[in-house]
Design a protein around this motif. Structure first.
Motif, PDB file in Angstrom:
ATOM      1  N   ARG A 207       5.146 -11.713  11.487  1.00 15.54           N
ATOM      2  CA  ARG A 207       3.686 -11.570  10.757  1.00 15.54           C
ATOM      3  C   ARG A 207       3.668 -12.067   9.897  1.00 15.54           C
ATOM      4  NH1 ARG A 207       5.863  -6.179  11.827  1.00 15.54           N
ATOM      5  NH2 ARG A 207       4.917  -4.558  10.783  1.00 15.54           N
ATOM      6  N   THR A 208       4.567 -11.441   8.657  1.00 20.18           N
ATOM      7  CA  THR A 208       4.992 -12.350   7.882  1.00 20.18           C
ATOM      8  C   THR A 208       4.455 -13.538   6.916  1.00 20.18           C
ATOM      9  OG1 THR A 208       6.963 -11.511   7.336  1.00 20.18           O
ATOM     10  CG2 THR A 208       5.329 -10.035   6.512  1.00 20.18           C
ATOM     11  N   GLN A 209       5.691 -14.796   8.303  1.00 18.53           N
ATOM     12  CA  GLN A 209       5.999 -15.678   8.465  1.00 18.53           C
ATOM     13  C   GLN A 209       5.107 -16.392   8.166  1.00 18.53           C
ATOM     14  OE1 GLN A 209       9.446 -15.868  10.627  1.00 18.53           O
ATOM     15  NE2 GLN A 209      10.329 -13.859  10.296  1.00 18.53           N
ATOM     16  N   ASP A 210       4.211 -16.025   9.486  1.00 18.36           N
ATOM     17  CA  ASP A 210       3.000 -16.512   9.729  1.00 18.36           C
ATOM     18  C   ASP A 210       1.475 -16.346   8.969  1.00 18.36           C
ATOM     19  OD1 ASP A 210       4.468 -17.592  12.514  1.00 18.36           O
ATOM     20  OD2 ASP A 210       2.994 -15.570  13.460  1.00 18.36           O
ATOM     21  N   THR A 211       1.540 -15.468   8.215  1.00 15.84           N
ATOM     22  CA  THR A 211       0.808 -15.126   7.339  1.00 15.84           C
ATOM     23  C   THR A 211       1.022 -16.003   5.559  1.00 15.84           C
ATOM     24  OG1 THR A 211       0.568 -12.845   7.406  1.00 15.84           O
ATOM     25  CG2 THR A 211      -0.275 -13.818   5.715  1.00 15.84           C
ATOM     26  N   ALA A 212       3.080 -16.231   5.425  1.00 19.68           N
ATOM     27  CA  ALA A 212       3.225 -17.561   4.918  1.00 19.68           C
ATOM     28  C   ALA A 212       2.494 -18.840   4.814  1.00 19.68           C
ATOM     29  CB  ALA A 212       4.397 -17.017   4.440  1.00 19.68           C
TER      30      ALA A 212
ATOM     31  N   LEU B 220       5.500 -16.855  -4.569  1.00 25.59           N
ATOM     32  CA  LEU B 220       4.935 -16.011  -3.244  1.00 25.59           C
ATOM     33  C   LEU B 220       5.748 -15.355  -2.106  1.00 25.59           C
ATOM     34  CD1 LEU B 220       2.391 -15.878  -1.808  1.00 25.59           C
ATOM     35  CD2 LEU B 220       3.575 -17.473  -0.306  1.00 25.59           C
ATOM     36  N   ILE B 221       5.209 -13.848  -2.314  1.00 21.59           N
ATOM     37  CA  ILE B 221       6.272 -13.006  -1.419  1.00 21.59           C
ATOM     38  C   ILE B 221       5.362 -12.612  -0.889  1.00 21.59           C
ATOM     39  CG2 ILE B 221       7.314 -10.615  -1.779  1.00 21.59           C
ATOM     40  CD1 ILE B 221       9.374 -12.532  -3.397  1.00 21.59           C
ATOM     41  N   VAL B 222       5.564 -12.752   0.574  1.00 23.31           N
ATOM     42  CA  VAL B 222       4.543 -11.990   1.806  1.00 23.31           C
ATOM     43  C   VAL B 222       5.565 -10.974   2.511  1.00 23.31           C
ATOM     44  CG1 VAL B 222       3.098 -12.517   3.915  1.00 23.31           C
ATOM     45  CG2 VAL B 222       3.522 -14.188   2.378  1.00 23.31           C
ATOM     46  N   THR B 223       4.772  -9.434   2.201  1.00 23.20           N
ATOM     47  CA  THR B 223       5.072  -8.351   3.026  1.00 23.20           C
ATOM     48  C   THR B 223       4.787  -7.429   3.702  1.00 23.20           C
ATOM     49  OG1 THR B 223       6.885  -6.881   2.233  1.00 23.20           O
ATOM     50  CG2 THR B 223       5.677  -7.758   0.620  1.00 23.20           C
ATOM     51  N   HIS B 224       4.446  -5.938   3.289  1.00 21.38           N
ATOM     52  CA  HIS B 224       4.342  -5.488   4.341  1.00 21.38           C
ATOM     53  C   HIS B 224       3.353  -4.786   3.526  1.00 21.38           C
ATOM     54  CE1 HIS B 224       6.524  -6.914   8.262  1.00 21.38           C
ATOM     55  NE2 HIS B 224       7.265  -6.938   6.908  1.00 21.38           N
ATOM     56  N   GLY B 225       2.273  -3.387   4.206  1.00 24.12           N
ATOM     57  CA  GLY B 225       1.530  -2.579   3.381  1.00 24.12           C
ATOM     58  C   GLY B 225       2.127  -1.166   2.585  1.00 24.12           C
ATOM     59  N   LEU B 226       3.051  -1.006   3.875  1.00 23.98           N
ATOM     60  CA  LEU B 226       3.511   0.363   2.889  1.00 23.98           C
ATOM     61  C   LEU B 226       4.648   0.348   2.110  1.00 23.98           C
ATOM     62  CD1 LEU B 226       3.271   3.640   3.178  1.00 23.98           C
ATOM     63  CD2 LEU B 226       4.912   3.549   5.153  1.00 23.98           C
ATOM     64  N   ILE B 227       5.322  -0.632   1.864  1.00 24.10           N
ATOM     65  CA  ILE B 227       6.562  -1.283   1.381  1.00 24.10           C
ATOM     66  C   ILE B 227       5.726  -0.877  -0.484  1.00 24.10           C
ATOM     67  CG2 ILE B 227       8.109  -3.308   2.055  1.00 24.10           C
ATOM     68  CD1 ILE B 227      10.010  -2.875   1.588  1.00 24.10           C
ATOM     69  N   LEU B 228       5.096  -2.298   0.255  1.00 27.02           N
ATOM     70  CA  LEU B 228       4.442  -3.066  -1.253  1.00 27.02           C
ATOM     71  C   LEU B 228       3.808  -2.150  -1.720  1.00 27.02           C
ATOM     72  CD1 LEU B 228       3.652  -5.242  -2.481  1.00 27.02           C
ATOM     73  CD2 LEU B 228       1.650  -6.095  -1.409  1.00 27.02           C
ATOM     74  N   SER B 229       3.096  -1.359  -1.346  1.00 28.18           N
ATOM     75  CA  SER B 229       1.658  -0.147  -1.727  1.00 28.18           C
ATOM     76  C   SER B 229       3.128   0.715  -2.577  1.00 28.18           C
ATOM     77  CB  SER B 229       0.990   0.494  -0.594  1.00 28.18           C
ATOM     78  OG  SER B 229       0.167  -0.439  -0.245  1.00 28.18           O
ATOM     79  N   ASN B 230       3.930   1.180  -2.030  1.00 25.57           N
ATOM     80  CA  ASN B 230       4.640   2.341  -3.043  1.00 25.57           C
ATOM     81  C   ASN B 230       5.109   1.432  -3.806  1.00 25.57           C
ATOM     82  OD1 ASN B 230       6.634   4.743  -2.264  1.00 25.57           O
ATOM     83  ND2 ASN B 230       8.400   2.878  -2.426  1.00 25.57           N
TER      84      ASN B 230
ATOM     85  N   ASN C  46      -4.566  -6.196   3.736  1.00 22.06           N
ATOM     86  CA  ASN C  46      -4.391  -6.968   4.254  1.00 22.06           C
ATOM     87  C   ASN C  46      -4.210  -8.505   3.955  1.00 22.06           C
ATOM     88  OD1 ASN C  46      -4.785  -5.523   6.962  1.00 22.06           O
ATOM     89  ND2 ASN C  46      -2.487  -6.410   7.225  1.00 22.06           N
ATOM     90  N   SER C  47      -3.787  -9.590   3.404  1.00 18.22           N
ATOM     91  CA  SER C  47      -4.094 -10.938   2.298  1.00 18.22           C
ATOM     92  C   SER C  47      -4.661 -10.807   1.335  1.00 18.22           C
ATOM     93  CB  SER C  47      -4.503 -11.707   4.399  1.00 18.22           C
ATOM     94  OG  SER C  47      -3.759 -12.107   5.058  1.00 18.22           O
ATOM     95  N   ARG C  48      -4.560  -9.462   1.067  1.00 23.82           N
ATOM     96  CA  ARG C  48      -4.781  -9.684  -0.756  1.00 23.82           C
ATOM     97  C   ARG C  48      -3.943  -9.947  -1.931  1.00 23.82           C
ATOM     98  NH1 ARG C  48     -10.462  -7.955  -1.368  1.00 23.82           N
ATOM     99  NH2 ARG C  48     -11.372  -9.058  -0.668  1.00 23.82           N
ATOM    100  N   ALA C  49      -4.067 -10.425  -2.709  1.00 25.84           N
ATOM    101  CA  ALA C  49      -2.666 -10.499  -3.564  1.00 25.84           C
ATOM    102  C   ALA C  49      -2.805  -9.262  -5.140  1.00 25.84           C
ATOM    103  CB  ALA C  49      -2.392 -12.159  -4.173  1.00 25.84           C
ATOM    104  N   SER C  50      -1.022  -8.822  -5.032  1.00 26.57           N
ATOM    105  CA  SER C  50      -1.195  -8.536  -6.322  1.00 26.57           C
ATOM    106  C   SER C  50       0.255  -9.201  -7.275  1.00 26.57           C
ATOM    107  CB  SER C  50      -1.037  -6.950  -6.371  1.00 26.57           C
ATOM    108  OG  SER C  50      -1.623  -6.097  -5.711  1.00 26.57           O
ATOM    109  N   LEU C  51      -0.896  -9.498  -8.324  1.00 29.73           N
ATOM    110  CA  LEU C  51      -0.326 -10.099  -9.647  1.00 29.73           C
ATOM    111  C   LEU C  51       0.917  -8.830 -10.226  1.00 29.73           C
ATOM    112  CD1 LEU C  51       0.998 -12.776 -10.159  1.00 29.73           C
ATOM    113  CD2 LEU C  51      -1.006 -12.823 -11.613  1.00 29.73           C
ATOM    114  N   VAL C  52       2.385  -9.870  -9.877  1.00 30.15           N
ATOM    115  CA  VAL C  52       3.160  -8.582 -11.015  1.00 30.15           C
ATOM    116  C   VAL C  52       4.051  -9.710 -11.536  1.00 30.15           C
ATOM    117  CG1 VAL C  52       5.292  -7.173 -10.652  1.00 30.15           C
ATOM    118  CG2 VAL C  52       3.654  -6.712  -9.792  1.00 30.15           C
TER     119      VAL C  52
END
Length: 225
Positions: free
Chosen positions: A60-65, A169-179, A195-201
């Protein structure tokens, strides 16, 4: 060393997201809406020149990318898979419906503990504790280990590309990214990053700095090349 701009993205909506079911290591496909969401973000980021793209090892991350990059106006960068970007496993609660999990949480913890957890400034970490407590086997990672795994991956990537200022660009998952964002003292929504929103770090000299969280790219912002 130069600054590496990490565009951190949660994958698009999946079938299990739509069914309001827990989705950790279970690989559910994107919905039509999830594809549209990824393309929308891709359009917003279309002028950004990415030096490389990293996804988790879940499809699902590969397809999103892929859908994000299809909208990009720059040269398509190399794409890599990194298992350290994979979502937390929910153990025996994988694919469980929220309506099944909530009664279990109430029986195990009680309403007061659950309310306190969601009112806590570190509510993502508290949510992970709830699942670890309910699972009872300690097979579910704790928030510290989850942060360590994710930040280790980003630091390895950042150190590799710090020879010049660039965008990754890093496409990952909700909980690990939120944590991860919460661990950097970022303000995470109660129901995690969208889903499908960017956070810039930004990353430089081994340190992370949040630029923005959980939004589409500001089209008025100067394009990074």
């Amino acid at each position: 060393m130069a600054v590496v701009h990490f565009y951190l993205v949660r994958h698009g909506q999946t079938k299990l997201n739509r069914q309001v079911r827990l989705q950790g290591i279970t690989d559910s496909p994107l919905t039509k809406k999830g594809i549209r969401m990824a393309r929308r973000l891709g359009y917003e980021l279309r002028k950004i020149k990415f030096r490389a793209v990293f996804t988790s090892d879940l499809k699902r991350t590969q397809d999103t990318a892929k859908y994000i990059l299809e909208e990009n106006l720059q040269r398509i960068p190399p794409i890599y898979r990194d298992p350290d970007l994979r979502e937390l496993s929910f153990g025996r609660f994988e694919e469980a419906h929220n309506f099944e999990v909530i009664p279990q949480a109430l029986r195990t913890l009680g309403i007061r503990k659950i309310i306190r957890a969601f009112l806590n400034e570190e509510h993502v970490g508290e949510l992970i504790k709830i699942f670890r407590t309910m699972d009872g086997t300690e097979k579910i990672e704790d928030s510290a280990h989850l942060y360590s795994r994710f930040s280790r991956a980003l630091k390895l990537i950042g150190n590799e590309y710090q020879d010049e200022e660039c965008n990754i660009l890093i496409v990952t998952h909700g909980l690990i990214l939120s944590n991860f964002i919460e661990s950097l003292c970022g303000d995470v929504p109660v129901f995690l990053l969208d889903n499908s929103r960017a956070s810039l770090v930004d990353y430089q000299d081994g340190k992370f700095k949040i630029r923005y969280i959980n939004q589409l790219e500001d089209l008025n912002e100067k394009t990074r090349n």
